[in-house]
Structure formats: structure tokens, C-alpha cells
Design a protein around this motif. Structure first.
Motif, short mmCIF file in Angstrom:
data_model
loop_
_atom_site.label_atom_id
_atom_site.label_comp_id
_atom_site.label_asym_id
_atom_site.label_seq_id
_atom_site.Cartn_x
_atom_site.Cartn_y
_atom_site.Cartn_z
N GLU A 60 0.85 -1.18 0.00
CA GLU A 60 0.00 0.00 0.00
C GLU A 60 0.89 1.23 0.00
O GLU A 60 2.07 1.16 0.34
CB GLU A 60 -0.90 0.00 1.24
CG GLU A 60 -1.91 -1.12 1.26
CD GLU A 60 -2.78 -1.08 2.50
OE1 GLU A 60 -2.73 -0.08 3.24
OE2 GLU A 60 -3.49 -2.05 2.73
N MET A 62 1.35 3.84 1.94
CA MET A 62 2.07 4.20 3.17
C MET A 62 3.31 3.33 3.37
O MET A 62 4.37 3.82 3.77
CB MET A 62 1.14 4.09 4.37
CG MET A 62 1.77 4.57 5.64
SD MET A 62 2.22 6.30 5.47
CE MET A 62 2.30 6.80 7.13
N TYR A 63 3.21 2.06 3.05
CA TYR A 63 4.34 1.16 3.22
C TYR A 63 5.39 1.37 2.12
O TYR A 63 6.58 1.16 2.35
CB TYR A 63 3.87 -0.28 3.29
CG TYR A 63 2.99 -0.49 4.50
CD1 TYR A 63 3.52 -0.51 5.78
CD2 TYR A 63 1.61 -0.63 4.36
CE1 TYR A 63 2.72 -0.66 6.89
CE2 TYR A 63 0.79 -0.79 5.47
CZ TYR A 63 1.36 -0.81 6.73
OH TYR A 63 0.56 -0.96 7.82
N MET A 121 4.24 11.21 2.95
CA MET A 121 3.54 10.39 3.94
C MET A 121 2.42 11.19 4.61
O MET A 121 1.33 10.65 4.86
CB MET A 121 4.53 9.87 4.99
CG MET A 121 5.50 8.87 4.45
SD MET A 121 6.81 8.46 5.62
CE MET A 121 5.96 7.30 6.65
N ALA A 122 2.66 12.46 4.87
CA ALA A 122 1.62 13.31 5.45
C ALA A 122 0.46 13.47 4.47
O ALA A 122 -0.71 13.44 4.87
CB ALA A 122 2.20 14.67 5.83
N ASP A 124 -0.41 11.30 2.18
CA ASP A 124 -1.10 10.00 2.19
C ASP A 124 -2.06 9.91 3.38
O ASP A 124 -3.21 9.50 3.23
CB ASP A 124 -0.08 8.87 2.24
CG ASP A 124 -0.73 7.51 2.42
OD1 ASP A 124 -1.54 7.12 1.55
OD2 ASP A 124 -0.45 6.86 3.44
N ARG A 125 -1.62 10.29 4.55
CA ARG A 125 -2.49 10.24 5.73
C ARG A 125 -3.63 11.25 5.63
O ARG A 125 -4.74 10.99 6.07
CB ARG A 125 -1.69 10.49 7.00
CG ARG A 125 -0.72 9.38 7.36
CD ARG A 125 -1.38 8.04 7.62
NE ARG A 125 -1.55 7.29 6.38
CZ ARG A 125 -2.37 6.27 6.23
NH1 ARG A 125 -3.12 5.84 7.21
NH2 ARG A 125 -2.46 5.64 5.08
N TYR A 126 -3.35 12.41 5.03
CA TYR A 126 -4.41 13.41 4.84
C TYR A 126 -5.51 12.86 3.95
O TYR A 126 -6.70 12.99 4.26
CB TYR A 126 -3.81 14.68 4.22
CG TYR A 126 -4.86 15.68 3.80
CD1 TYR A 126 -5.48 16.49 4.75
CD2 TYR A 126 -5.22 15.81 2.47
CE1 TYR A 126 -6.44 17.41 4.38
CE2 TYR A 126 -6.18 16.72 2.08
CZ TYR A 126 -6.80 17.51 3.03
OH TYR A 126 -7.76 18.41 2.66
N ALA A 128 -6.15 9.70 3.40
CA ALA A 128 -6.78 8.56 4.08
C ALA A 128 -7.78 9.02 5.13
O ALA A 128 -8.80 8.36 5.36
CB ALA A 128 -5.72 7.68 4.72
N ILE A 129 -7.52 10.15 5.78
CA ILE A 129 -8.42 10.64 6.83
C ILE A 129 -9.57 11.45 6.24
O ILE A 129 -10.72 11.27 6.62
CB ILE A 129 -7.63 11.46 7.87
CG1 ILE A 129 -6.69 10.54 8.65
CG2 ILE A 129 -8.57 12.19 8.82
CD1 ILE A 129 -5.69 11.27 9.51
N PRO A 132 -11.54 8.88 2.88
CA PRO A 132 -11.17 7.46 3.00
C PRO A 132 -11.71 6.60 1.85
O PRO A 132 -11.07 5.61 1.48
CB PRO A 132 -11.77 7.04 4.34
CG PRO A 132 -12.77 8.05 4.67
CD PRO A 132 -12.37 9.31 4.00
N HIS A 135 -9.28 7.09 -1.20
CA HIS A 135 -7.84 6.89 -0.97
C HIS A 135 -7.23 5.94 -1.99
O HIS A 135 -6.18 6.22 -2.56
CB HIS A 135 -7.61 6.37 0.45
CG HIS A 135 -6.16 6.19 0.79
ND1 HIS A 135 -5.53 4.97 0.68
CD2 HIS A 135 -5.21 7.07 1.19
CE1 HIS A 135 -4.27 5.10 1.02
NE2 HIS A 135 -4.06 6.36 1.34
#
Length: 192
Positions: A60, A62-63, A121-122, A124-126, A128-129, A132, A135
Motif C-alpha cells: 500500500e 504508506m508502506y 507520507m503526510a 497520504d495520511r491526509y 486517508a483521513i 477514505p 484513498h
């Protein structure tokens, strides 16, 4: 007026790295934590890379960004610590001018890449949150590859002008650097 204590190096062939001035007698003891941290960094980052490669559920965005971060950490630690350990263990303080420039390039280039990966990465998290459900359609593998390529190109090109400038500077004072690696502020102080 010229100072008799200075020599005019256009491009010195070697620099002398002093490691930690004043602690030469404790250099073997100081090397133990450096060596331990280097081994932990190598093992930890290779473990991360192997786990993500072997586990399909970790394929994915993030990884993938974590793998990019692991590679940058490997390059950063490998660009500094082997020479540092050779200074501590073998008192091998000389480093060629071209090796100095390469070390400086890798340190600054991969530090910039590391910052870019943190931004990715930030992002990606943005996504995802905040979105969602979108994503997986927003951050596809080609998008992640383009982000990674942009980070690599930006980090690589950002440092190149400084590297060319450092090669052309006249080094007027001395070729002794009071650090464990070729640090750019120390080099600027050596240039005229």
C-alpha cells in the motif's frame, strides 16, 4: 596583505577530519555507540524492506513511502558512519576532496529526500483521513511512483548547485576540518 600562516589551496587533494577535538583518547569508547547505532540502523531498515516485500497486505502507499524512507536512512547512515568508524578505529583521518564532495552530496541530497518523503507520507495520511473512500483511487501505484520520482529529482537537483560552487571555491586557510564528516559550514569557513 598575505598571512604567512595560510596556504592557497585551489582544490586541495585531501582534507583531514579531526573527529571530536579534545576526545582523541576516548575515540575507541566513543566508537561503540556509533557502531551499535549503525548496525541497528542497517538491520532495522533491511527488515522493513524485507517485510514489505514479502507481505502482500503491506503493498500500500504508506508502506511504499516507508520503504523509500528506509532506503534514504540506509544511504544517509552509510555515507557518514563508515568513515567515522575508520577515524575512530584506525585513525584514518584523511579524505580525498572528491570523496568529501560525494559525501556532502549524499548527506544533503538524501536529507532533502527524507523531508520530501515525510511530506508525501503526510499527504497520504491526509487523503486517508479526509477522503477514505477515495484513498485507493487517488493514491494508486503510478501516483506513488511519480511522487517518489519527484522527491528523488527534487532532492538530487536541489544540492547540485552548491556542490559545483564548493568545487570552485579557493581554500585559503587550511585543509583541517574539526568534524567527523565533511560538513558544509566547516568547508565554508575554510574557503576564502
Amino acid at each position: 596583505m598575505s598571512d604567512s600562516n595560510t596556504t592557497n589551496f585551489t582544490n586541495p587533494s585531501t582534507f583531514i577530519l579531526l573527529s571530536i577535538p579534545g576526545l582523541e583518547r576516548a575515540r575507541v569508547w566513543i566508537s561503540i555507540p556509533f557502531c551499535t547505532m549503525y548496525i541497528i540502523a542497517i538491520l532495522g531498515n533491511f527488515t522493513t524492506l524485507l517485510l514489505v516485500q514479502r507481505e502482500p497486505s503491506l503493498h500500500e502507499p504508506m508502506y511504499y513511502f516507508l520503504c523509500m524512507l528506509a532506503v534514504t536512512n540506509l544511504v544517509l547512515s552509510t555515507s557518514i558512519l563508515p568513515k567515522t568508524l575508520s577515524i575512530f578505529w584506525f585513525y584514518s583521518r584523511e579524505i580525498d576532496f572528491s570523496a568529501c564532495l560525494n559525501q556532502m552530496y549524499f548527506i544533503h541530497c538524501f536529507s532533502a529526500m527524507e523531508s520530501g518523503i515525510f511530506v508525501a507520507m503526510a499527504f497520504d495520511r491526509y487523503v486517508a483521513i479526509c477522503n477514505p473512500l477515495r484513498h485507493s483511487t487517488t493514491l494508486t501505484n503510478p501516483v506513488v511512483a511519480k511522487i517518489g520520482l519527484a522527491v528523488v529529482l527534487l532532492g538530487g537537483m536541489l544540492i547540485l548547485p552548491y556542490l559545483f560552487l564548493a568545487r570552485q571555491w579557493p581554500y585559503c586557510r587550511t585543509n583541517i576540518i574539526p568534524h567527523m564528516h565533511y560538513e558544509h559550514m566547516a568547508v565554508e569557513k575554510l574557503s576564502g
